[in-house]
Design a protein around this motif. Structure first.
Motif, short mmCIF file in Angstrom:
data_model
loop_
_atom_site.label_atom_id
_atom_site.label_comp_id
_atom_site.label_asym_id
_atom_site.label_seq_id
_atom_site.Cartn_x
_atom_site.Cartn_y
_atom_site.Cartn_z
N SER A 72 -1.45 16.01 3.37
CA SER A 72 -0.87 14.97 4.17
C SER A 72 -1.84 13.75 3.66
CB SER A 72 -1.30 15.09 5.67
OG SER A 72 -2.65 15.04 5.88
N GLY A 73 -3.08 13.91 3.35
CA GLY A 73 -3.80 12.80 2.95
C GLY A 73 -3.32 12.42 1.40
N ILE A 74 -3.09 13.26 0.63
CA ILE A 74 -2.69 13.07 -0.85
C ILE A 74 -1.36 12.13 -0.78
CG2 ILE A 74 -1.85 13.88 -2.98
CD1 ILE A 74 -3.71 16.38 -2.46
N GLU A 75 -0.17 12.74 0.07
CA GLU A 75 0.89 11.88 0.08
C GLU A 75 0.60 10.88 0.89
OE1 GLU A 75 5.75 13.10 1.43
OE2 GLU A 75 4.09 14.70 1.25
N ALA A 76 0.07 10.45 2.05
CA ALA A 76 -0.24 9.20 2.32
C ALA A 76 -0.80 8.01 1.47
CB ALA A 76 -1.30 9.34 3.80
N LEU A 77 -1.72 8.32 0.83
CA LEU A 77 -1.90 7.18 -0.25
C LEU A 77 -0.90 7.35 -1.11
CD1 LEU A 77 -5.91 8.20 -0.68
CD2 LEU A 77 -4.76 5.97 -0.09
N LEU A 78 -0.25 8.42 -1.76
CA LEU A 78 0.64 7.83 -2.72
C LEU A 78 1.85 7.16 -2.34
CD1 LEU A 78 0.12 11.31 -4.95
CD2 LEU A 78 -0.80 8.98 -5.52
N CYS A 79 2.37 7.64 -1.31
CA CYS A 79 3.57 6.81 -0.77
C CYS A 79 3.42 5.69 -0.42
CB CYS A 79 4.33 7.89 0.48
SG CYS A 79 3.69 7.57 2.15
N SER A 243 12.36 0.30 -2.15
CA SER A 243 11.06 0.73 -2.55
C SER A 243 10.30 0.90 -1.07
CB SER A 243 10.53 0.08 -3.56
OG SER A 243 10.25 -1.27 -3.26
N PHE A 244 10.94 0.52 -0.04
CA PHE A 244 9.85 0.61 1.17
C PHE A 244 9.36 1.86 1.45
CE2 PHE A 244 13.27 -2.59 2.95
CZ PHE A 244 12.72 -3.86 2.36
N ILE A 245 8.06 1.79 2.22
CA ILE A 245 7.60 3.34 2.36
C ILE A 245 8.35 3.97 3.39
CG2 ILE A 245 5.37 4.03 3.50
CD1 ILE A 245 4.14 1.54 2.84
N GLN A 246 8.82 5.10 2.85
CA GLN A 246 9.90 5.83 3.61
C GLN A 246 9.28 6.70 4.68
OE1 GLN A 246 12.72 7.98 1.22
NE2 GLN A 246 12.14 6.47 -0.73
N SER A 247 7.78 6.75 4.78
CA SER A 247 7.01 7.58 5.94
C SER A 247 6.50 6.78 6.94
CB SER A 247 6.15 8.68 5.05
OG SER A 247 5.51 9.35 6.20
#
Length: 419
Positions: A72-79, A243-247
């Motif tokens: 979740s941390g990896i994806e939060a930063l990248l997304c 390209s908006f943040i989707q999460s």
């Protein structure tokens, strides 16, 4: 159907994660619940941020946990920083480099990869040369690759990224709290950790830290999404590319607001997990970072001494070995899963297999956090030797535990906190 009380078996967990949880952490999780905006709880949030900065060795403004496992941390930063079409360079030397690739592709990145053989790491200059060639917005890479037991040097890559204007995002899930990683000194822009490995806290949080370079991108994207960007061309471009943040849950800009003094409500904090993380961090700082790193090296060497005395061979480049994970080649003619099954069923010891091209070819033993103790090392060596002899492996009987005992009696063990 009538259900009984929960009664899990006692295990000696010697995998690369999850590992055994420090008893003090378990006790902290029984602390009474308070509301997430209770001053008693927000003070705990502030303490956790302070302690994370110390463990990450950074002066970054932002250091907090994302609720969820390490991914979740990896994806939060990248997304939160990837915009559609951004170039991302990912050096792959094991399974989790492919995970970074998948996450970046899901958010529309133009991913470029380089690969080396599993069991090796990259020469830092090779990565730097590829940065010059690709000119990526982001370099995303793993520090400690648990699938191969290898650790990628980073100290020269960070300054090269800074010079090139590239963001350096590092997965340090398997190394933070057990291996020295100097976030500021190595000029790393963002780092992701995990609770279930060297921090010896249950899985469920992903501590992260990032600097102003990352925050600037996060805040700019937030302005664009709110329609208040002063750059009209940028606004139109982003509207067009979607390209908006989707999460919502993993949006760093919203998490920032939650962890800031404003305390803007975003989600309900995982109260007991935060108690656990605070205690895990407190224990690390009580022990001392340098002493903790030395303890992991000390027990790693004892384990290696016993493994090699038994006649088994380590896997991977020794000069690039990750101190918290030891990979062992499965002897010829031995079924790796039968050995793991007997260790678990007869001794209550869990070790790990590997993935992909290493499936069935190596075992992985983790010496992380609270699991990194003399009694665990001696126990796993004795049990592994007995199990291999039971399966008629060609090893040297009686050597493993004796060699490790010789190591322990002839060397001074770093002192540790007593439970």
């Amino acid at each position: 159907m009538k259900y009984t009380d929960l009664n899990t078996p006692m295990r000696t967990i010697m995998t690369p994660g999850p590992v055994e949880v420090d008893p003090r952490v378990l006790r902290s999780m029984s602390t009474p619940i308070v509301g997430q905006f209770d001053p008693a709880f927000t003070n705990i949030m502030n303490e956790v941020m302070e302690m994370l900065r110390e463990v990450f060795q950074t002066n970054n403004k932002w250091a907090f946990p994302v609720d969820g496992t390490s991914r979740s941390g990896i994806e939060a930063l990248l997304c939160s920083i990837i915009e559609k079409g951004d170039k991302v360079l990912i050096p792959i030397f094991g399974r989790f480099g492919y995970l970074l690739t998948e996450i970046c592709e899901r958010y529309g990145a133009d991913v470029h990869t380089i690969e080396c053989a599993w069991g090796e790491v990259f020469d830092q200059q090779d990565i730097i040369d590829e940065i010059d060639k690709v000119e990526p917005k982001i370099l995303a890479l793993v520090h400690g690759e648990t699938s191969t037991g290898c650790m990628q040097p980073l100290d020269k890559i960070g300054p090269a990224c800074r010079k090139a204007g590239t963001l350096m995002i590092v997965d340090a899930v398997a190394s933070i709290g057990g291996v020295n990683i100097k976030v500021d000194e190595w000029m790393i822009d963002a780092v992701i950790g995990g609770t279930q490995k060297c921090l010896s806290v249950p899985a469920g949080m992903a501590p992260i830290t990032y600097n102003d370079r990352v925050e600037d991108i996060v805040q700019q994207r937030k302005k664009v999404e709110l329609g208040i960007s002063t750059n009209e061309d940028k606004q139109r471009e982003l509207n067009r590319s979607l390209s908006f943040i989707q999460s919502n849950y993993l949006d760093i800009s919203m998490l920032q607001d939650y962890w800031s003094p404003r305390r803007l409500n975003h989600h309900t904090e995982a109260t007991s997990m935060l108690y656990a993380l605070r205690e895990g961090l407190r224990i690390i700082l009580e022990e001392g970072l340098e002493q903790r790193f030395n303890r992991h090296l000390f027990h790693e060497q004892a384990l290696i001494t016993g493994i090699e005395a038994m006649g088994l061979e380590l896997f991977g480049d020794r000069s690039a070995k990750l101190p918290t994970v030891t990979c062992i080649k499965v002897p010829t003619g031995i079924d790796s899963e039968l050995v793991r099954s007997m260790l678990l069923q007869q001794f209550g010891i869990e070790i790990a297999k590997s993935f992909g091209p290493l499936e069935g070819k190596i075992w992985r033993i983790g010496t992380m956090g609270y699991s990194c103790r003399k009694e665990n090392v001696l126990f796993v060596l004795g049990a592994l030797e007995a199990t291999l002899l039971y399966h008629h492996a060609d090893i040297k009987p009686g050597k493993a535990t004796t060699a490790a005992l010789d190591f322990y009696t002839q060397n001074i063990q770093p002192s540790v906190s007593v439970v």
